[in-house]
Design a protein around this motif. Structure first.
Motif, short mmCIF file in Angstrom:
data_model
loop_
_atom_site.label_atom_id
_atom_site.label_comp_id
_atom_site.label_asym_id
_atom_site.label_seq_id
_atom_site.Cartn_x
_atom_site.Cartn_y
_atom_site.Cartn_z
N ARG A 274 1.22 -0.80 0.07
CA ARG A 274 0.08 0.12 0.25
C ARG A 274 0.88 1.09 0.03
NH1 ARG A 274 -5.46 -0.92 -1.09
NH2 ARG A 274 -5.86 -2.97 -0.06
N VAL A 275 0.80 2.62 -1.07
CA VAL A 275 1.28 3.57 -0.99
C VAL A 275 0.70 4.73 0.11
CG1 VAL A 275 1.39 3.33 -3.03
CG2 VAL A 275 -0.27 5.33 -2.27
N THR A 276 1.62 5.25 0.28
CA THR A 276 1.77 6.48 1.84
C THR A 276 1.02 8.13 1.21
OG1 THR A 276 3.74 5.38 2.63
CG2 THR A 276 2.61 7.10 3.56
N ALA A 277 1.63 7.63 -0.11
CA ALA A 277 0.37 8.86 -0.63
C ALA A 277 0.05 8.50 -1.87
CB ALA A 277 0.80 10.17 0.25
N GLY A 278 -0.84 9.79 -2.70
CA GLY A 278 -0.03 9.20 -4.43
C GLY A 278 -1.07 7.98 -4.42
N GLU A 279 -1.72 7.83 -5.62
CA GLU A 279 -2.58 7.06 -6.17
C GLU A 279 -1.94 5.84 -7.54
OE1 GLU A 279 -4.20 5.00 -5.44
OE2 GLU A 279 -6.85 6.67 -5.87
N VAL A 280 -2.41 4.55 -7.25
CA VAL A 280 -1.33 4.02 -8.21
C VAL A 280 -3.28 3.17 -9.41
CG1 VAL A 280 -1.11 1.46 -9.41
CG2 VAL A 280 0.33 3.13 -6.84
N LEU A 281 -3.36 3.76 -10.76
CA LEU A 281 -4.35 3.26 -11.08
C LEU A 281 -4.24 1.76 -12.24
CD1 LEU A 281 -4.30 6.50 -10.90
CD2 LEU A 281 -6.36 6.13 -12.23
N ILE A 282 -4.34 0.49 -11.76
CA ILE A 282 -4.13 -0.81 -12.63
C ILE A 282 -5.64 -0.48 -13.34
CG2 ILE A 282 -4.07 -3.23 -13.02
CD1 ILE A 282 -2.68 -2.96 -10.78
N ASP A 283 -5.07 -0.98 -14.58
CA ASP A 283 -5.91 -0.77 -15.98
C ASP A 283 -7.05 0.32 -15.98
OD1 ASP A 283 -7.19 -1.62 -18.38
OD2 ASP A 283 -8.91 -3.87 -17.57
N GLY A 284 -6.47 1.38 -15.28
CA GLY A 284 -7.98 2.30 -14.97
C GLY A 284 -8.41 2.17 -13.97
N VAL A 285 -8.66 1.30 -12.80
CA VAL A 285 -9.01 1.46 -11.57
C VAL A 285 -7.62 1.68 -10.08
CG1 VAL A 285 -9.39 -0.06 -9.98
CG2 VAL A 285 -10.66 -0.74 -12.13
N PRO A 286 -8.61 2.74 -9.75
CA PRO A 286 -7.50 3.33 -8.75
C PRO A 286 -7.82 2.25 -7.64
CG PRO A 286 -9.14 5.15 -9.11
CD PRO A 286 -9.54 3.74 -10.07
N ILE A 287 -6.23 2.30 -7.33
CA ILE A 287 -6.63 0.29 -6.31
C ILE A 287 -6.52 0.71 -4.55
CG2 ILE A 287 -5.58 -0.95 -8.45
CD1 ILE A 287 -2.63 -0.40 -6.76
N GLY A 288 -5.84 2.31 -4.65
CA GLY A 288 -6.15 2.77 -3.38
C GLY A 288 -7.37 2.45 -2.81
N GLY A 289 -8.22 2.89 -2.63
CA GLY A 289 -9.70 2.53 -2.14
C GLY A 289 -10.29 1.17 -1.88
N LEU A 290 -9.48 0.43 -2.80
CA LEU A 290 -9.33 -1.10 -3.12
C LEU A 290 -9.65 -2.35 -1.64
CD1 LEU A 290 -9.61 -2.15 -6.66
CD2 LEU A 290 -10.91 -1.41 -5.81
N ASN A 291 -9.95 -2.49 -1.37
CA ASN A 291 -9.79 -3.94 -0.06
C ASN A 291 -9.17 -4.62 -0.36
OD1 ASN A 291 -12.23 -5.58 -0.18
ND2 ASN A 291 -13.84 -4.74 0.50
N GLU A 292 -8.45 -5.53 -0.06
CA GLU A 292 -7.55 -6.47 0.61
C GLU A 292 -8.45 -7.77 -0.30
OE1 GLU A 292 -4.54 -7.09 0.91
OE2 GLU A 292 -4.36 -4.86 1.73
N ARG A 293 -9.44 -8.12 -0.72
CA ARG A 293 -10.62 -8.83 -1.15
C ARG A 293 -10.64 -8.20 -2.59
NH1 ARG A 293 -16.13 -12.03 0.96
NH2 ARG A 293 -14.76 -12.78 2.08
N ALA A 294 -10.82 -7.07 -2.67
CA ALA A 294 -11.54 -6.41 -4.15
C ALA A 294 -10.18 -6.32 -4.76
CB ALA A 294 -11.77 -5.52 -4.47
N LEU A 295 -8.49 -5.72 -4.27
CA LEU A 295 -7.95 -5.73 -4.77
C LEU A 295 -6.99 -6.65 -5.07
CD1 LEU A 295 -5.37 -4.18 -5.59
CD2 LEU A 295 -4.20 -3.76 -3.31
#
Length: 241
Positions: free
Chosen positions: A55-76
């Motif tokens: 998990r990142v401390t700050a900023g955002e990662v997008l995979i295939d256009g999906v921001p992953i920061g807000g995903l829970n562990e199951r969704a990630l």
């Protein structure tokens, strides 16, 4: 695949270490990017954050256009299984499974049954059609890594992350692995992000991203020759001393 102002810190208080410092990077579809830099520059951290393994401390990662920061562990985990492939230096094949069973595993985990002939075709692409029933211990290092590439490709992911994929191989086997990665980009439009310390390996990429102290300090569009990459690497290592 995109990283927006990604920062990753470890520890707390006076023991805090900033491994990535506001990194911006975009990896366009159908491109091959090599990530290089001195030891401790943040290469592995970048890969782990980009892949959603950390998990990142700050900023955002997008995979295939999906921001992953807000995903829970199951969704990630579900997103990684469907949209991300991995190739590691240590192969990470399951010893008890055959080559074919190792390749089919990501499909099973993603809840999809392989189409007729899909796994055989994938092994054929990496030159191992006749080795489908062999277990890892019966394969050479280079063959095991080719199985790992087939496993990474079988779900047709949005991006494949390769962590020093030739680090445990001899020169000939390493060259074959790099040829297969390059072919995945050229033939199938695969997106690949590869961490490497080897200028010869990086020369197979379309682009070389250089890190130092957790920041992107250079970005060479390619194809870039191994000699030029080696010069850049030497300069970074000298300045890091």
């Amino acid at each position: 695949m995109e990283m927006r102002a990604v920062t990753k810190r470890y520890g707390q208080g006076g023991n805090t270490v900033t491994a990535l410092d506001a990194v911006d990077a975009r990896f366009a579809p159908g491109t091959f990017t090599a990530v290089m830099g001195p030891s401790g520059s943040g290469k592995s951290t970048l890969l782990h954050c980009a892949a959603g393994l950390d998990r990142v401390t700050a900023g955002e990662v997008l995979i295939d256009g999906v921001p992953i920061g807000g995903l829970n562990e199951r969704a990630l985990t579900r997103l990684r299984r469907k949209r991300v492939g991995f190739v590691f230096q240590a192969f990470n094949l399951i010893p008890a499974l055959t080559a074919a069973q190792n390749v089919v595993l990501p499909l099973r985990l993603a809840g999809r049954r392989p189409r007729a002939g899909e796994v055989a075709a994938m092994l054929g692409e990496v030159g191992l059609a006749e080795r489908a029933g062999h277990r890892p211990a019966e394969l050479s290092g280079g063959q095991q890594q080719r199985v790992a590439i087939a496993r990474a490709l079988v779900t047709r992911p949005a991006v494949i992350f390769a962590d020093e994929p030739t680090g445990a191989l001899d020169a000939r086997s390493g060259a074959e692995v790099l040829r297969l990665l390059r072919a995945a980009v050229d033939r199938h439009g695969q997106t690949i992000v590869m961490v490497t310390h080897d200028p010869v390996a990086a020369a197979h990429a379309d682009r070389v991203l250089f890190l130092a102290d957790g920041r992107v300090v250079d970005d060479l569009a390619g194809p870039v020759g191994a000699e030029k990459i080696a010069v850049h690497t030497a300069r970074l290592e000298e300045s890091a001393r």
